[in-house]
Design an enzyme around this catalytic site. Structure first.
Site, short mmCIF file in Angstrom:
data_model
loop_
_atom_site.label_atom_id
_atom_site.label_comp_id
_atom_site.label_asym_id
_atom_site.label_seq_id
_atom_site.Cartn_x
_atom_site.Cartn_y
_atom_site.Cartn_z
N GLY A 173 -13.76 -3.54 0.41
CA GLY A 173 -15.38 -2.95 0.53
C GLY A 173 -15.64 -1.92 -0.35
N GLY A 228 -11.90 -8.68 -1.71
CA GLY A 228 -11.68 -9.59 -0.70
C GLY A 228 -10.78 -10.87 -1.29
CE LYS A 235 -23.06 -17.41 4.90
NZ LYS A 235 -23.46 -16.77 6.08
NE ARG A 252 -4.16 -1.61 1.81
CZ ARG A 252 -5.16 -2.14 2.76
NH1 ARG A 252 -5.05 -1.72 3.89
NH2 ARG A 252 -6.34 -2.82 2.12
P1 AMP Z 1 -16.30 -14.29 -0.31
O1 AMP Z 1 -15.58 -13.48 0.87
O2 AMP Z 1 -17.73 -14.38 -0.14
O3 AMP Z 1 -15.99 -14.17 -1.68
O4 AMP Z 1 -16.04 -15.82 0.12
C1 AMP Z 1 -14.81 -16.42 0.04
C2 AMP Z 1 -14.74 -17.92 0.85
O5 AMP Z 1 -15.61 -18.75 0.01
C3 AMP Z 1 -13.39 -18.41 0.90
O6 AMP Z 1 -13.11 -18.51 2.28
C4 AMP Z 1 -13.73 -20.09 0.52
O7 AMP Z 1 -12.94 -20.91 1.27
C5 AMP Z 1 -15.16 -20.20 0.39
N1 AMP Z 1 -15.69 -21.05 -0.38
C6 AMP Z 1 -15.61 -21.18 -1.78
N2 AMP Z 1 -15.82 -22.21 -2.19
C7 AMP Z 1 -16.65 -22.66 -1.15
C8 AMP Z 1 -17.36 -23.99 -1.05
N3 AMP Z 1 -17.68 -24.94 -1.95
N4 AMP Z 1 -17.99 -24.26 0.41
C9 AMP Z 1 -17.60 -23.54 1.01
N5 AMP Z 1 -16.92 -22.51 1.05
C10 AMP Z 1 -16.60 -22.07 0.03
#
Ligand code: AMP
Length: 397
Positions: free
Chosen positions: A377, A354, A198, A35
């Site tokens: 964010g 992220g 999610k 950074r």
């Molecule tokens: P996000 O912050 O929403 O981008 O989510 C990232 C997280 O999603 C990471 O820590 C991954 O380990 C998790 N992730 C990705 N694929 C899966 C999966 N099939 N089941 C559970 N967690 C997952």
């Protein structure tokens, strides 16, 4: 868009909001200076113009308390090293002592202020506090994308005291251009790769980008809500039952807009959420009870490869598997490879938000994609179509 190239900083004091929220080890050494390096071009341009630079940033979350562990004094020598200039430090960010230090600042010199968040007024966006900051500079430069989605005193409110004397630094301008290149002016076909855990955390992004893209690749944990909603068996895979209706409405809307949606067809299923679990490749809609999908399978990666390779503009947000565990990192590494190959063949690729940024850095793709966003964010909110207060405050003129 007014940038620092629109000003001469000769004999001017630039008040620059940077994002020096860097990680420190137990002995307060900076462990990742990315950074600081990212802000370098802006600071150097100002110094080379014959100006001086006053740097303000936050570090961690002191919540209005003077927490010595979060003093920016710890990073002063690293900033000096990166800039090649002996940076001065003042242990406050407003008040007489600071104004005196600023008065003494000569052409070519750099002054680093103490952590802005030692004052709760910073995060509250307090106008009187912002006015005290504003006294310190002739021109306000915002080069902190990571905090551009916050209406804090130093990122947004302070700009109102600099009508006609405010601009974006190079880093923030680059972020804005990269987002525009995907969301507004991207060469077709435009592909968004959305992964992560999610659906609920990505829904606003999907809704906002659907009208701007040709292909939507869905991967990661989000997959299973879509698969179950269409009648598939997802076993113990992560799934948001209350978002199944939403998943179906996204698929319907995509169809109406002519967006091709690509979901995994096979997955690496595991009998436990564990790196050492037993695994097998199964069809995405035939996951046995007691098993969960944790990574994209080989047939899926073949499909993803073809789509990504044929794209001219690529946005990647979110891993396609549990990349933190070696056994389930392959899909995310492969997607990184495909994006890197497409970029080498002339596509524009933006990785933002992220965990995909973490994955890109961890697996060494940082220099093989067109742009890696510096703001988690802030990038997510941009992709959601929100106007970021820190950017709007400069654009207001
Ligand atoms: P996000 O912050 O929403 O981008 O989510 C990232 C997280 O999603 C990471 O820590 C991954 O380990 C998790 N992730 C990705 N694929 C899966 C999966 N099939 N089941 C559970 N967690 C997952």
């Amino acid at each position: 868009m007014t940038t620092i190239d629109d000003f001469s900083f000769k004999n001017k004091k630039a008040l620059i909001r940077v994002d020096f929220n860097v990680p420190l080890d137990d002995e307060f050494n900076v462990t990742d200076s990315n950074r600081i390096e990212a802000a370098r071009p802006t600071i150097i341009k100002i110094l080379e113009d014959g100006g001086s630079a006053i740097l303000m940033s936050h570090l961690g979350r002191p919540k209005g308390n003077r927490n010595p562990e979060l003093s920016l004094s710890h990073i002063c020598s690293k900033v000096s090293e990166v800039l090649g200039v002996q940076v001065k430090f003042v242990d406050d960010c407003i008040g007489n002592k600071v104004e005196e230090a600023v008065k003494k600042l000569k052409t070519g010199e750099v002054l680093l202020l103490e952590n802005l968040r030692f004052y709760s007024e910073e995060e509250k966006g307090d106008v009187a506090f912002a006015e005290q900051l504003a006294r310190l500079g002739d021109i306000y430069v915002n080069d902190a994308f990571g905090t551009a989605h916050r209406a804090h005193a130093s990122t947004t409110i302070v700009a109102q005291f600099f009508a006609g004397r405010k601009c974006f630094g190079y880093l923030l301008a680059k972020e804005i251009k990269a987002i525009e290149k995907v969301m507004k002016t991207g060469e077709k076909p435009v592909t968004a790769i959305l992964g992560g855990a999610k659906v609920s955390s990505k829904i606003t992004i999907i809704e906002n980008i659907l009208s701007k893209i040709d292909h939507l690749i869905i991967g990661g944990g989000m997959t299973y809500t879509f698969v179950k909603a269409q009648g598939g068996k997802v076993g113990n895979s992560i799934c948001e039952d209350d978002k199944m209706e939403l998943a179906l409405s996204i698929l319907k809307k995509a169809k109406e807009l002519g967006v091709q949606v690509h979901l995994p067809v096979d997955v690496i299923a595991a009998d436990d959420f564990d790196n050492n679990a037993n695994t097998k490749i199964v069809a995405v809609n035939q996951i046995p009870d007691g098993w969960q999908g944790l990574d994209a399978g080989p047939a899926t990666l073949d499909i993803f490869r073809n789509i990504i390779h044929s794209s001219k503009t690529i946005l990647w947000n979110g891993p396609v598997g549990v990349f933190e565990m070696e056994s389930f990192a392959k899909g995310t590494i492969e997607v990184g490879n495909f994006v890197a190959e497409a970029t080498e063949n002339g596509a524009f690729s933006l990785v933002g938000g992220g965990d995909s940024v973490a994955a890109v850095k961890q697996f060494g793709f940082e220099d093989k994609v067109s742009y890696v966003s510096t703001g988690g964010g802030a990038m997510l909110e941009s992709l959601e179509g929100k106007s970021l207060p820190g950017i709007a405050a400069i654009l207001e003129g």
